[in-house]
Design an enzyme around this catalytic site. Structure first.
Site, PDB file in Angstrom:
ATOM      1  N   TYR A 137     -15.772  10.489  13.932  1.00  0.00           N
ATOM      2  CA  TYR A 137     -17.060   9.839  13.640  1.00  0.00           C
ATOM      3  C   TYR A 137     -17.807  10.594  12.544  1.00  0.00           C
ATOM      4  O   TYR A 137     -18.276  10.003  11.569  1.00  0.00           O
ATOM      5  CB  TYR A 137     -17.923   9.762  14.907  1.00  0.00           C
ATOM      6  CG  TYR A 137     -19.315   9.281  14.607  1.00  0.00           C
ATOM      7  CD1 TYR A 137     -19.561   7.928  14.370  1.00  0.00           C
ATOM      8  CD2 TYR A 137     -20.399  10.169  14.519  1.00  0.00           C
ATOM      9  CE1 TYR A 137     -20.846   7.476  14.067  1.00  0.00           C
ATOM     10  CE2 TYR A 137     -21.678   9.722  14.215  1.00  0.00           C
ATOM     11  CZ  TYR A 137     -21.896   8.373  13.990  1.00  0.00           C
ATOM     12  OH  TYR A 137     -23.150   7.930  13.674  1.00  0.00           O
TER      13      TYR A 137
ATOM     14  N   LYS B 123     -19.088   9.406   8.706  1.00  0.00           N
ATOM     15  CA  LYS B 123     -20.462   9.430   8.193  1.00  0.00           C
ATOM     16  C   LYS B 123     -20.570  10.320   6.948  1.00  0.00           C
ATOM     17  O   LYS B 123     -21.388  10.059   6.072  1.00  0.00           O
ATOM     18  CB  LYS B 123     -21.433   9.861   9.296  1.00  0.00           C
ATOM     19  CG  LYS B 123     -21.570   8.787  10.386  1.00  0.00           C
ATOM     20  CD  LYS B 123     -22.134   7.467   9.836  1.00  0.00           C
ATOM     21  CE  LYS B 123     -22.080   6.328  10.813  1.00  0.00           C
ATOM     22  NZ  LYS B 123     -22.679   5.079  10.347  1.00  0.00           N
TER      23      LYS B 123
HETATM   24  N1  LIG Z   1     -27.920   6.531  17.677  1.00  0.00           N
HETATM   25  C1  LIG Z   1     -27.774   7.597  16.924  1.00  0.00           C
HETATM   26  O1  LIG Z   1     -28.038   8.724  17.356  1.00  0.00           O
HETATM   27  C2  LIG Z   1     -27.342   7.456  15.483  1.00  0.00           C
HETATM   28  C3  LIG Z   1     -27.557   8.531  14.621  1.00  0.00           C
HETATM   29  C4  LIG Z   1     -27.168   8.403  13.294  1.00  0.00           C
HETATM   30  C5  LIG Z   1     -26.567   7.254  12.852  1.00  0.00           C
HETATM   31  N2  LIG Z   1     -26.354   6.220  13.714  1.00  0.00           N
HETATM   32  C6  LIG Z   1     -25.713   5.013  13.188  1.00  0.00           C
HETATM   33  O2  LIG Z   1     -26.577   3.927  13.372  1.00  0.00           O
HETATM   34  C7  LIG Z   1     -25.813   2.721  13.370  1.00  0.00           C
HETATM   35  C8  LIG Z   1     -26.264   1.866  14.531  1.00  0.00           C
HETATM   36  O3  LIG Z   1     -25.943   2.522  15.751  1.00  0.00           O
HETATM   37  P1  LIG Z   1     -26.926   2.543  17.000  1.00  0.00           P
HETATM   38  O4  LIG Z   1     -27.276   3.938  17.272  1.00  0.00           O
HETATM   39  O5  LIG Z   1     -28.012   1.573  16.808  1.00  0.00           O
HETATM   40  O6  LIG Z   1     -25.922   2.114  18.171  1.00  0.00           O
HETATM   41  P2  LIG Z   1     -25.780   0.756  19.004  1.00  0.00           P
HETATM   42  O7  LIG Z   1     -27.042   0.467  19.748  1.00  0.00           O
HETATM   43  O8  LIG Z   1     -24.516   0.923  19.768  1.00  0.00           O
HETATM   44  O9  LIG Z   1     -25.615  -0.370  17.886  1.00  0.00           O
HETATM   45  C9  LIG Z   1     -24.430  -0.524  17.153  1.00  0.00           C
HETATM   46  C10 LIG Z   1     -24.411  -1.918  16.565  1.00  0.00           C
HETATM   47  O10 LIG Z   1     -23.226  -2.049  15.748  1.00  0.00           O
HETATM   48  C11 LIG Z   1     -22.463  -3.130  16.218  1.00  0.00           C
HETATM   49  N3  LIG Z   1     -21.040  -2.884  16.036  1.00  0.00           N
HETATM   50  C12 LIG Z   1     -20.345  -1.759  16.329  1.00  0.00           C
HETATM   51  N4  LIG Z   1     -19.055  -1.920  16.005  1.00  0.00           N
HETATM   52  C13 LIG Z   1     -18.943  -3.172  15.489  1.00  0.00           C
HETATM   53  C14 LIG Z   1     -17.869  -3.925  14.978  1.00  0.00           C
HETATM   54  N5  LIG Z   1     -16.614  -3.429  14.911  1.00  0.00           N
HETATM   55  N6  LIG Z   1     -18.094  -5.177  14.546  1.00  0.00           N
HETATM   56  C15 LIG Z   1     -19.347  -5.707  14.616  1.00  0.00           C
HETATM   57  N7  LIG Z   1     -20.405  -5.041  15.082  1.00  0.00           N
HETATM   58  C16 LIG Z   1     -20.199  -3.783  15.515  1.00  0.00           C
HETATM   59  C17 LIG Z   1     -22.823  -3.260  17.691  1.00  0.00           C
HETATM   60  O11 LIG Z   1     -22.551  -4.571  18.114  1.00  0.00           O
HETATM   61  P3  LIG Z   1     -21.690  -4.867  19.457  1.00  0.00           P
HETATM   62  O12 LIG Z   1     -22.302  -4.034  20.530  1.00  0.00           O
HETATM   63  O13 LIG Z   1     -21.858  -6.312  19.601  1.00  0.00           O
HETATM   64  O14 LIG Z   1     -20.320  -4.431  19.138  1.00  0.00           O
HETATM   65  C18 LIG Z   1     -24.319  -2.980  17.635  1.00  0.00           C
HETATM   66  O15 LIG Z   1     -25.013  -4.128  17.212  1.00  0.00           O
HETATM   67  C19 LIG Z   1     -24.352   3.129  13.421  1.00  0.00           C
HETATM   68  O16 LIG Z   1     -23.803   3.043  12.125  1.00  0.00           O
HETATM   69  C20 LIG Z   1     -24.434   4.586  13.872  1.00  0.00           C
HETATM   70  O17 LIG Z   1     -23.328   5.321  13.437  1.00  0.00           O
HETATM   71  C21 LIG Z   1     -26.732   6.291  15.016  1.00  0.00           C
END
Ligand SMILES: NC(=O)c1ccc[n+]([C@@H]2O[C@H](COP(=O)([O-])OP(=O)(O)OC[C@H]3O[C@@H](n4cnc5c(N)ncnc54)[C@H](OP(=O)(O)O)[C@@H]3O)[C@@H](O)[C@H]2O)c1
Length: 260
Positions: free
Chosen positions: A149, A153
Site C-alpha cells: 500500500y 502511494k
Molecule cells: N483513511 C486513511 O487514513 C487514508 C489516509 C491517506 C490516504 N487515504 C486514501 O484515501 C482514499 C479513500 O480511502 P478512505 O480512507 O476514504 O477509505 P474507504 O472509506 O474504504 O473508501 C474507499 C473508497 O474507494 C472505493 N474503492 C476501493 N477499491 C475500489 C475498486 N477496486 N473499485 C471501485 N471502488 C473502489 C470504495 O468503494 P467500495 O467500498 O464500494 O469498494 C470506497 O468508496 C484511498 O485512496 C486511500 O488510500 C486514506
C-alpha cells in the site's frame, strides 16, 4: 448556464464520499463510482444538494471497470476529476494473498492512472480542468506491515507531481491530496484494526475532503491535511528510510494495538 461536472471515484464512503458532498454543495453535477451498491445510496445523498448525479458500480482495479465509468460520462466536459478510490492491505507481505496484493496495485495505481490519462487528455484538448488525486503521507514512509500500500502511494504522490509539471501551461492542474490517518472504513477493510494506527485517533474525513477540494480549486500542487501530518511529512523528508520503516512497524505490526 449548465452546472460544472465532476467525476469522483470511491465516493461510496470515507474521504471520497465527503469529496462528492463538497462538490455537490458547490453546484457540480456528479458522476460517482465505487465497487459496491452503497454507491447508489450515496448518490441519493448527493442529489439532496439539487445537482444531477449518476452512479456507476465498477471495479476500478480493472481496465473494463474504468472504461465503463469513462463511457458513463458520455463525452460531457469534465471540469474536475477527483481520483480517490483506493484501499490498503495490512499484515506481512509474505502472509498476504497475491490476488489481494494485486488488487491494491491495480486499484491504487493502474486503474487510477488509466482514468487520469483518459480524462486529462480530454481536459488538455479543451484547454482546462482540475484533477485531484488522493495520495497519502504514507507515500513518504516504507510501510512495514503495509508494504505494498505505502508503495502505491509513493507512486501516486510522485506521479501526481510529474504529471502536474508535464501539464504546466495547458490549463489543466493536478493536485495531490495527502491525508494522514483518517476515520474511514479504510482500516477495517485493510485488516488493521488490531494495530496501533488502526486504534489511533484520526482525522475527520469531511475536514480532509474540504482542504483537498479547496487546494484543487486553487490549483495547488499538493496538500497535506492537518498540522500534525504536515509536521510528520517535514520530518519524514529528512529521516533515513530504515528508521521510518522501523517506526512504521510500531504502528502497523499485527497486535501492536495491545502494546500501546
Ligand atoms: N483513511 C486513511 O487514513 C487514508 C489516509 C491517506 C490516504 N487515504 C486514501 O484515501 C482514499 C479513500 O480511502 P478512505 O480512507 O476514504 O477509505 P474507504 O472509506 O474504504 O473508501 C474507499 C473508497 O474507494 C472505493 N474503492 C476501493 N477499491 C475500489 C475498486 N477496486 N473499485 C471501485 N471502488 C473502489 C470504495 O468503494 P467500495 O467500498 O464500494 O469498494 C470506497 O468508496 C484511498 O485512496 C486511500 O488510500 C486514506
Amino acid at each position: 448556464m449548465a452546472n460544472k461536472f465532476a467525476i469522483v471515484t470511491g465516493a461510496s464512503s470515507g474521504i471520497g464520499y465527503e469529496l462528492a458532498q463538497v462538490c455537490a454543495r458547490e453546484g457540480f453535477d456528479l458522476l460517482v463510482a465505487a465497487d459496491t451498491a452503497d454507491i447508489n445510496e450515496a448518490a441519493e445523498a448527493f442529489r439532496a444538494h439539487g445537482v444531477s448525479v449518476d452512479a456507476v458500480l465498477a471495479d476500478l482495479a480493472t481496465l473494463n471497470g474504468v472504461d465503463s465509468l469513462y463511457a458513463a460520462a458520455q463525452g460531457r466536459k469534465v471540469d474536475a476529476l477527483l481520483a480517490n478510490a483506493g484501499h490498503g492491505l495490512g499484515r506481512g507481505f509474505l502472509e498476504q494473498s497475491f490476488d489481494d496484493v494485486r488488487h491494491v496495485i491495480d486499484t491504487n495505481i493502474t486503474g487510477t492512472i488509466y482514468l487520469v490519462q483518459k480524462v486529462a487528455s480530454d481536459m488538455r484538448s479543451r484547454g482546462g480542468g482540475r484533477i485531484l488525486i488522493t495520495g497519502s503521507i504514507a507515500g513518504f514512509m516504507p510501510g512495514t506491515y503495509q508494504a505494498v500500500y505505502n508503495g502505491t502511494k509513493a507512486f501516486i504522490d510522485s506521479f501526481s507531481f510529474a504529471l502536474r509539471a508535464e501539464l504546466k501551461d495547458t490549463g489543466v492542474t493536478v493536485t495531490c491530496l495527502m491525508p494522514g490517518a483518517t476515520e474511514t472504513d479504510f482500516f477495517a477493510r485493510a485488516d488493521l484494526l488490531d494495530t496501533k494506527v488502526g486504534q489511533s485517533e484520526k482525522d475527520d474525513p469531511a475536514d480532509v475532503a474540504k482542504v483537498g477540494f479547496d487546494a484543487m480549486m486553487r490549483g495547488d500542487g499538493d496538500i497535506v491535511s492537518g498540522w500534525k501530518n504536515k509536521l510528520f511529512s517535514a520530518i519524514a523528508n529528512i529521516t533515513p528510510a530504515a528508521i521510518l520503516a522501523e517506526q512504521h512497524r510500531k504502528m502497523a505490526e499485527p497486535g501492536s494495538a495491545e502494546k500501546s
